[in-house]
Design a protein around this motif. Structure first.
Motif, PDB file in Angstrom:
ATOM      1  N   VAL A 124       6.688  -1.059  -8.587  1.00  0.00           N
ATOM      2  CA  VAL A 124       6.508   0.377  -8.410  1.00  0.00           C
ATOM      3  C   VAL A 124       5.038   0.583  -8.071  1.00  0.00           C
ATOM      4  CG1 VAL A 124       6.574   2.638  -9.519  1.00  0.00           C
ATOM      5  CG2 VAL A 124       8.368   0.947 -10.011  1.00  0.00           C
ATOM      6  N   VAL A 125       4.794   1.189  -6.914  1.00  0.00           N
ATOM      7  CA  VAL A 125       3.426   1.400  -6.452  1.00  0.00           C
ATOM      8  C   VAL A 125       3.110   2.888  -6.617  1.00  0.00           C
ATOM      9  CG1 VAL A 125       1.794   1.052  -4.562  1.00  0.00           C
ATOM     10  CG2 VAL A 125       3.771  -0.481  -4.795  1.00  0.00           C
ATOM     11  N   LYS A 151       0.853  -1.192   0.000  1.00  0.00           N
ATOM     12  CA  LYS A 151       0.000   0.000   0.000  1.00  0.00           C
ATOM     13  C   LYS A 151       0.885   1.236   0.000  1.00  0.00           C
ATOM     14  CE  LYS A 151      -3.326   2.992   0.976  1.00  0.00           C
ATOM     15  NZ  LYS A 151      -3.889   3.713  -0.123  1.00  0.00           N
ATOM     16  N   ASN A 152       0.616   2.162  -0.925  1.00  0.00           N
ATOM     17  CA  ASN A 152       1.314   3.436  -0.980  1.00  0.00           C
ATOM     18  C   ASN A 152       0.331   4.534  -0.587  1.00  0.00           C
ATOM     19  OD1 ASN A 152       2.599   5.823  -1.562  1.00  0.00           O
ATOM     20  ND2 ASN A 152       3.218   5.258  -3.633  1.00  0.00           N
ATOM     21  N   PRO A 153       0.413   5.034   0.660  1.00  0.00           N
ATOM     22  CA  PRO A 153      -0.514   6.074   1.107  1.00  0.00           C
ATOM     23  C   PRO A 153      -0.015   7.494   0.810  1.00  0.00           C
ATOM     24  CG  PRO A 153       0.801   5.347   2.949  1.00  0.00           C
ATOM     25  CD  PRO A 153       1.232   4.526   1.757  1.00  0.00           C
ATOM     26  N   ASP A 186      11.008   1.198  -0.191  1.00  0.00           N
ATOM     27  CA  ASP A 186      10.696   2.497   0.412  1.00  0.00           C
ATOM     28  C   ASP A 186       9.781   2.345   1.623  1.00  0.00           C
ATOM     29  OD1 ASP A 186      12.178   3.926  -1.532  1.00  0.00           O
ATOM     30  OD2 ASP A 186      10.511   3.733  -2.943  1.00  0.00           O
ATOM     31  N   PHE A 187      10.312   1.696   2.649  1.00  0.00           N
ATOM     32  CA  PHE A 187       9.599   1.546   3.908  1.00  0.00           C
ATOM     33  C   PHE A 187      10.192   2.509   4.917  1.00  0.00           C
ATOM     34  CE2 PHE A 187       9.367  -2.600   1.827  1.00  0.00           C
ATOM     35  CZ  PHE A 187       8.003  -2.779   1.801  1.00  0.00           C
ATOM     36  N   LYS A 188       9.387   2.932   5.861  1.00  0.00           N
ATOM     37  CA  LYS A 188       9.835   3.840   6.913  1.00  0.00           C
ATOM     38  C   LYS A 188       9.911   3.042   8.209  1.00  0.00           C
ATOM     39  CE  LYS A 188       8.652   8.394   8.738  1.00  0.00           C
ATOM     40  NZ  LYS A 188       7.642   9.460   8.669  1.00  0.00           N
ATOM     41  N   VAL A 189      11.064   3.104   8.862  1.00  0.00           N
ATOM     42  CA  VAL A 189      11.290   2.355  10.093  1.00  0.00           C
ATOM     43  C   VAL A 189      11.799   3.313  11.156  1.00  0.00           C
ATOM     44  CG1 VAL A 189      12.653   0.501  11.136  1.00  0.00           C
ATOM     45  CG2 VAL A 189      11.780   0.235   8.822  1.00  0.00           C
ATOM     46  N   SER A 190      11.267   3.209  12.345  1.00  0.00           N
ATOM     47  CA  SER A 190      11.707   4.038  13.455  1.00  0.00           C
ATOM     48  C   SER A 190      13.129   3.650  13.851  1.00  0.00           C
ATOM     49  CB  SER A 190      10.769   3.852  14.645  1.00  0.00           C
ATOM     50  OG  SER A 190      11.318   4.436  15.810  1.00  0.00           O
ATOM     51  N   LEU A 244       5.729   3.188   2.133  1.00  0.00           N
ATOM     52  CA  LEU A 244       5.060   1.927   1.802  1.00  0.00           C
ATOM     53  C   LEU A 244       4.647   1.166   3.046  1.00  0.00           C
ATOM     54  CD1 LEU A 244       7.012   0.226  -1.141  1.00  0.00           C
ATOM     55  CD2 LEU A 244       4.684   1.131  -1.174  1.00  0.00           C
ATOM     56  N   GLU A 245       3.556   0.432   2.922  1.00  0.00           N
ATOM     57  CA  GLU A 245       3.087  -0.480   3.964  1.00  0.00           C
ATOM     58  C   GLU A 245       2.901  -1.842   3.311  1.00  0.00           C
ATOM     59  OE1 GLU A 245      -0.473   1.427   5.323  1.00  0.00           O
ATOM     60  OE2 GLU A 245       0.614   3.141   6.127  1.00  0.00           O
ATOM     61  N   ILE A 246       3.050  -2.920   4.079  1.00  0.00           N
ATOM     62  CA  ILE A 246       2.963  -4.274   3.539  1.00  0.00           C
ATOM     63  C   ILE A 246       2.220  -5.172   4.515  1.00  0.00           C
ATOM     64  CG2 ILE A 246       5.213  -4.899   4.502  1.00  0.00           C
ATOM     65  CD1 ILE A 246       5.670  -6.674   2.001  1.00  0.00           C
TER      66      ILE A 246
END
Length: 178
Positions: free
Chosen positions: A86-87, A42-44, A121-125, A136-138
């Motif tokens: 590519v999302v 998911k690309n928000p 392209d994921f975001k991680v703390s 991105l979310e998966i």
């Protein structure tokens, strides 16, 4: 502080290993076979984002149980590259993979151990090393289908469901993927 899109290296996250049972429910209750795994990206955001997705498979071992504890050591794992996706902004990509052997073709992956890994392209703390929203979310779910040519699942198997927050960061020291 969070790792964001635009860093030199993409973030690699994984479900870790999980068993896909041969079927959902018991035969006495009309259990259904697990036929398919669905991976959702998911690309928000308002940007194009991408991820390379792989699935690793360790087939069910041969042999029989010997008493109360049975150990199957060093099962070979096969890695399958599902592709780079590519999302587009504000959209979803569904990757649906039939479980080999579920429809009578090839070596059976029934009762196999799977592991889904995605690098992108994921975001991680940085503080917690947990995936966070913003890029991105998966998620992953397995289950049964009646007609293999139809998309989706008819029945999901809750033990194969991995929410976005269930993914873990792959340690850079152990990330040998290009």
């Amino acid at each position: 502080m969070d790792r964001k899109h635009g860093d030199n290296k993409r973030v690699k996250i994984t479900t870790g290993p999980f068993l896909v049972p041969s079927e959902i429910g018991s035969e006495l209750q009309g259990g259904r076979e697990n036929d398919r795994v669905v991976i959702i990206l998911k690309n928000p955001t308002n940007k194009r984002l991408q991820a390379k997705v792989k699935i690793s498979v360790a087939l069910q071992p041969g042999g029989t149980s010997r008493g109360g504890t049975t150990v199957f050591r060093n099962l070979r794992e096969r890695e399958i590259n599902l592709g780079t996706f590519v999302v587009q902004p504000n959209s979803v990509t569904r990757i649906e993979r039939n479980i080999t052997g579920a429809f009578g073709l090839g070596n059976s992956e029934r009762n196999a151990v799977l592991r889904v890994t995605a690098k992108g392209d994921f975001k991680v703390s940085r503080r917690s090393s947990q995936p966070v929203s913003g890029l991105l979310e998966i998620s992953v779910v397995g289950g049964s289908v009646f007609n293999p040519s139809e998309p989706g699942l008819e029945q999901g198997d809750p033990v194969t469901f991995f929410r976005f927050k269930d993914f873990i960061l792959v340690d850079k020291k152990h990330d040998h993927d290009d």
